[in-house]
Design an enzyme around this catalytic site. Structure first.
Site, PDB file in Angstrom:
ATOM      1  N   GLU A  96      26.973  43.500  18.254  1.00 34.74           N
ATOM      2  CA  GLU A  96      27.968  42.418  18.203  1.00 34.74           C
ATOM      3  C   GLU A  96      29.319  42.883  18.770  1.00 34.74           C
ATOM      4  OE1 GLU A  96      27.836  41.000  14.151  1.00 34.74           O
ATOM      5  OE2 GLU A  96      26.167  39.664  14.614  1.00 34.74           O
TER       6      GLU A  96
ATOM      7  N   GLU B 160      19.640  38.308  16.313  1.00 34.92           N
ATOM      8  CA  GLU B 160      19.863  38.018  14.899  1.00 34.92           C
ATOM      9  C   GLU B 160      20.002  36.511  14.743  1.00 34.92           C
ATOM     10  OE1 GLU B 160      23.029  40.098  12.860  1.00 34.92           O
ATOM     11  OE2 GLU B 160      22.741  41.887  14.113  1.00 34.92           O
TER      12      GLU B 160
END
Length: 1013
Positions: free
Chosen positions: A196, A308
């Site tokens: 991320e 995710e």
């Protein structure tokens, strides 16, 4: 161009003349690879492995949150049984690097090679995610805490200090993974670098102004991966739809990887939904997010890949016991995962599939001991309705081969006769099979909506159902209606019942469909002419109608399983939802694609883990929690069935199965937790305590590289002195008189601290769910000051972990310490924390296992410690619960031992339950220890977690267990705590946990501990 083409395809499809446009769609998106291998390829539609397209349905688990390697099989078998083709895991730099001179991938659960080997044995691909930063609600986001001092810079950049820190770990995990790549016959398929890290651009990503520091960092990670043998595609996961980082379709700037992905948590990654409004907007339950246009804009030549996607939410301090599954339970799984399919997603990994726990100091401050995450597999390893609901879709995606190559043809309410229902039409441009994902027009609404659906089939445009009752969306539900669906050599013209899976036995296909209990379904099989009912359990209003060159069947299905047979050799099993939950399709192969001839179909048990076919014998393994039937659909050559190694007495049914029965497991009763002993664990509060031993260091640094400078000196940041976890003890010395002290401590959300002067209690900061820093002006008015010997102010503080992302460097310790009413100030400070600091005194349990309490430093929590000279605690009994009490503000350690003798051939899950008796104060903190492992932090003043699962392997199921509770009373009232344990579930199981030899995970007390007194 893509949008124009899609519109054209919609028009042509409605006219039934779409083939030419479809050919154009196919040729527009050539297959790509990374130039290092052609085993893993990709395009606009999906990933392709060894020349086959695959729908990657994956789920995340963290081995370091279940530090018993033997149990990894349990978790992975359950993921496989749910129909998943892959799983993902974060590797934790922190877990493997206790100090800057050690990288340990061999001790205990730090050896990750069994994960790769299990993947190949079970038949699942792996998405490997090594960091070096992982977030994960882990302490410092998975950074080893020795990098949080400032000595390694601000982290996550190309600073050589940081590069030199991560390189040994990253090199090691990369080299290990390189031995298990799909290119060499193993099952790792992609390698994610960083996590991320949406930092490729300065400011607005649409302006594409490069962030050269971030780009240089990514280039370093890429080079390390390639230099150490990774030939797999490198991937990333953008944190949201705003960052557009590291994808080649967006820009040719540096740092790009092979395949970019998008993370999304549409219902919030935490039970505290206020944390997600800046990303998701105002929270509306069951409100979906649009992904299709993002993927078309940001990475059109790549698959719609979600490394995710929300599998649940973590439970923050102050959150409800058990988490917040209300809007992230089985309804969430049904609606949101189908929504992703409607958005053309063909690769998604659920975060989490199994959350587990945060033993020791593994957690970031945002969460407590539980990391259950409301995941499909609960932290106690049980499976619940969310698991089964997820399985219904995952098995479908495993069998729906045409779903791996589709275009979105259109969407809206024009597909239905009810404006409250909309549909998304996906169509395979090569086979013309279609998938209509249907939803409430407003997904936040849960009304019961009947509708008919307009579908374009090889028999023309139809409105279905034609004979059965309407399709229904009842509640927060979605349905995927298929047309021209291939199963074996046959084709399903359409079905308003959802496809669960299918298998081919003896060249004849068995198709499995399901509907919610009491609803109707209608399907049409091309080429069939006659149908018959072979088993009717809950079926009604069954009709067979010849039309469209085949046979249409309509019926209503209440609770049970119905079996129909057709003259063309097709068998159809129709299940209601409850029966579908207990339906399994175990693979007979370790091929993740699970060819249609390589599975059997089983109805009945709680869990089917595996099936092996040898000649005429079918060996099935799994779990039973209640007496049940076993109904097996398999090739005709199967004549006998075993369950967990025991022969099952079966008979042949008229509908072609072998049927038998399975007994319930034998019951067990846990022994009472009794015969407690206790001892004071805070001798450090007294002025005459000797702190010259190995446990203590001088806290005398006058400078720090941490960007947050302290208000007073010396620097009293615990990490700077090598003590990183939980409770730390500070002894501040001063001479003469003073009226008080001002102390400001930072420890993370829900932390607390207490102060004593010369053994006398002064005050406590009790903590709350949000405050990470707190100061007190301590008054010495009622305390005894020494005039002829030094005075000692003891500050005991815990911390709840280091913050994540850019907050990892936020200090833990005393930010400001001043004497009041004194000109001389403190003469010096001494500090104690985890025994041995970073030296990794207990490499099996690891440096994150222990805090700095006296009891922990000297090993009272460890098996084998001699407590024979301790007095027995007269613990009160409240039902089966032991109540442990004492008076006064101090820390007291309670200890007992208790044997277990769990029967063979069972899987048993056990939890401890902590409580505060009615009327007793909640102004205390407690830690639970089981055979030396810290497995629970109980803060009743702040949090609501009371149930603490402890896995087998930590518990000895065939021997003595050492149970300890450290209780820190933060007021003069003292504390009373209740403790009990319970069985979460008991199953007759192939896992046979009681037979495992796990003693190496529970090393005992050693004499070395004495010096840390």
């Amino acid at each position: 161009m893509t949008r124009i083409l899609n519109c054209l395809l919609v028009l042509l499809a409605c006219l039934g003349v779409s083939s030419k446009a479809e050919d154009q769609a196919v040729t527009q998106w050539p297959l790509q690879d990374n130039g290092l291998n052609t085993v893993v390829q990709w395009d606009h539609y999906s990933f392709q492995i060894n020349g086959q397209r695959i729908f990657i349905f994956s789920g995340e688990f963290h081995y370091w949150r279940i530090p018993v390697p033997a149990l990894w099989r349990d978790i992975l078998e359950k993921i496989k049984a749910a129909g998943f083709t892959a799983f993902a895991f974060y590797s934790s730099w922190a877990y493997h690097a206790p100090n800057n001179a050690t990288v340990d991938f061999t001790t205990g659960a730090r050896d990750i090679t069994p994960i790769f080997e299990l993947a190949k044995e079970l038949g699942m691909y792996i998405i490997v995610r090594p960091g070096p930063y992982v977030n994960a609600e882990a302490n410092a986001g998975g950074f080893p805490l020795w990098v949080t001092t400032g000595d390694y810079g601000t982290l996550r950049n190309d600073d050589t200090r940081y590069t030199n820190a991560w390189t040994p770990y990253f090199t090691e995990v990369t080299e290990i993974t390189s031995r298990y790549q799909v290119t060499d016959g193993h099952y790792s398929i992609v390698y994610q670098i960083e996590n991320e890290y949406g930092n490729q651009w300065l400011g607005d990503p649409t302006l594409r102004v490069p962030n050269e520091t971030a780009i240089a960092y990514m280039e370093l990670l890429k080079a390390n991966a390639r230099d150490n043998g990774i030939t797999l595609p490198l991937t990333v996961n953008d944190p949201n739809m705003k960052t557009h980082s590291w994808g080649k379709d967006w820009s040719d700037a540096g740092g790009n990887v092979d395949v970019a992905g998008l993370d999304s948590y549409p219902s919030c990654w935490t039970c505290d939904i206020s944390q997600c409004t800046s990303t998701n907007g105002a929270y509306v339950p069951f409100q979906v997010l649009e992904y299709h246009d993002y993927f078309q804009e940001s990475q059109p030549s790549m698959p719609a890949f979600m490394p995710e996607f929300q599998g649940g939410s973590y439970n923050p301090w102050g959150g409800p016991e058990g988490g917040c599954p209300g809007d992230i339970g089985d309804d969430f799984a049904n609606l949101f995962y189908r929504w992703n399919i409607g958005q053309r997603v063909t690769a998604m990994s659920l975060y989490m599939m199994f959350g587990g726990q945060n033993p020791g100091a593994m957690a970031a401050p945002v969460t407590a001991s539980s990391y259950d995450y409301s995941a499909p597999i609960s932290e106690d390893r049980s499976i619940w309705s969310k698991y089964h609901e997820t399985k219904l879709l995952a098995l479908f995606t495993r069998s729906a081969k045409d779903l791996t190559m589709t275009e979105l043809m259109g969407n809206g309410t024009q597909y239905t006769d009810n404006p409250a229902v909309r549909a998304y039409e996906l169509r395979n441009p090569e086979t013309n099979s279609a998938f209509y994902a249907t939803f409430h027009s407003n997904t936040s609404i849960s009304t019961n909506e009947p509708f008919h659906l307009k579908v374009n089939t090889s028999a023309g445009v139809l409105t279905v159902p034609k004979y059965a009752s309407t399709i229904r969306l009842n509640g927060h539900q979605s349905k995927i209606i298929v047309t021209d669906f291939t199963f074996g050599s046959k084709s399903l013209l359409y079905s308003t019942a959802e496809v669960l899976t299918y298998a081919v036995f003896d060249k004849k296909p068995t198709l499995v469909l399901w509907v919610p209990t009491g609803e109707s379904g209608e399907f049409s099989i091309k080429g069939a002419k006659k149908g018959s009912i072979k088993k009717c359990q809950g079926c009604s209003r069954v009709k067979f109608i010849k039309e469209h060159g085949g046979l249409t069947t309509s019926l209503t299905q209440s609770a049970g399983m119905t079996v129909l047979e057709f003259d063309d050799g097709v068998r159809v099993i129709l299940l209601d939802r409850t029966s579908a939950y207990d339906f399994w399709a175990p693979a007979l192969t370790n091929d993740p694609f699970v060819p249609e001839t390589e599975s059997v179909l089983i109805q009945g048990p709680y869990l089917v883990r595996d099936a092996k076919l040898s000649g005429s014998k079918l060996a099935i393994t799994g779990d039973v929690v209640n007496a049940t039937t076993l109904d097996v659909f398999a090739p005709k050559g199967v004549k006998s069935v075993t369950w967990n190694g025991k022969k099952v007495d079966t008979h042949s049914t008229e509908y072609g199965s072998l049927k038998g029965s399975l007994d319930a497991p034998q019951s067990i009763k846990l022994p009472a937790l009794a015969s407690w002993k206790s001892k004071d664990s805070l001798p450090e509060r007294f002025a005459d305590y000797d702190d010259s031993g190995a446990a203590w260091v001088d806290a005398n640094h006058m400078t720090t590289l941490n960007p947050r400078t302290p208000t007073s000196l010396p620097v009293l940041y615990a990490d700077q002195y090598g003590f990183h976890n939980g409770v730390r003890l500070w002894r501040g010395y001063f001479n003469g008189t003073a009226t008080g002290a001002f102390i400001n401590v930072q420890g993370g959300s829900a932390f607390g601290w207490s102060a004593w002067l010369n053994g006398e209690f002064l005050a406590s900061h009790l903590g709350n769910a949000t405050t990470s820093q707190a100061n007190l002006s301590l008054s010495f008015t009622d305390a005894t000051l020494h005039t002829d010997t030094p005075n000692v102010l003891l500050i005991v503080h815990d911390d709840t972990g280091h913050d994540q992302t850019t907050g990892a460097l936020n200090p833990r310790g005393i930010m400001d310490a001043k004497l009041l009413g004194s000109d001389s100030g403190f003469t010096h400070w001494r500090l104690a924390g985890t025994a041995g600091g970073e030296s990794d005194l207990d490499p099996v349990r690891g440096v994150y296992n222990e805090d700095g309490l006296f009891a922990e430093r000297v090993g009272w929590h460890l098996p084998g410690f001699d407590d024979s000279d301790w007095g027995e605690e007269g613990s009160a009994k409240d039902s089966t619960t032991s109540v442990l009490s004492f008076e006064g503000a101090t820390v007291r350690f309670f200890r007992t031992t208790c044997p277990l003798d769990i029967p063979a051939h069972t899987d048993v899950s056990i939890s401890f339950v902590l409580s505060t008796p009615a009327g007793a104060t909640t102004e205390y903190r407690a830690q639970l220890f089981v055979n030396g492992y810290q497995y629970g932090r109980y803060n009743p003043y702040i949090g609501n977690q009371v149930v603490y699962p402890v896995p087998v392997g930590i518990l000895d199921y065939k021997g003595e267990n050492t149970i300890g509770v450290a209780v820190w009373a933060q007021s003069e009232e003292g504390a009373s705590i209740g403790i009990d344990w319970r069985v979460n579930y008991l199953a007759d199981s192939s896992l046979d946990v009681a037979s495992w030899d796990t003693k190496d995970l529970r090393p005992g007390w050693t004499e070395e501990r004495v010096k840390y007194a």
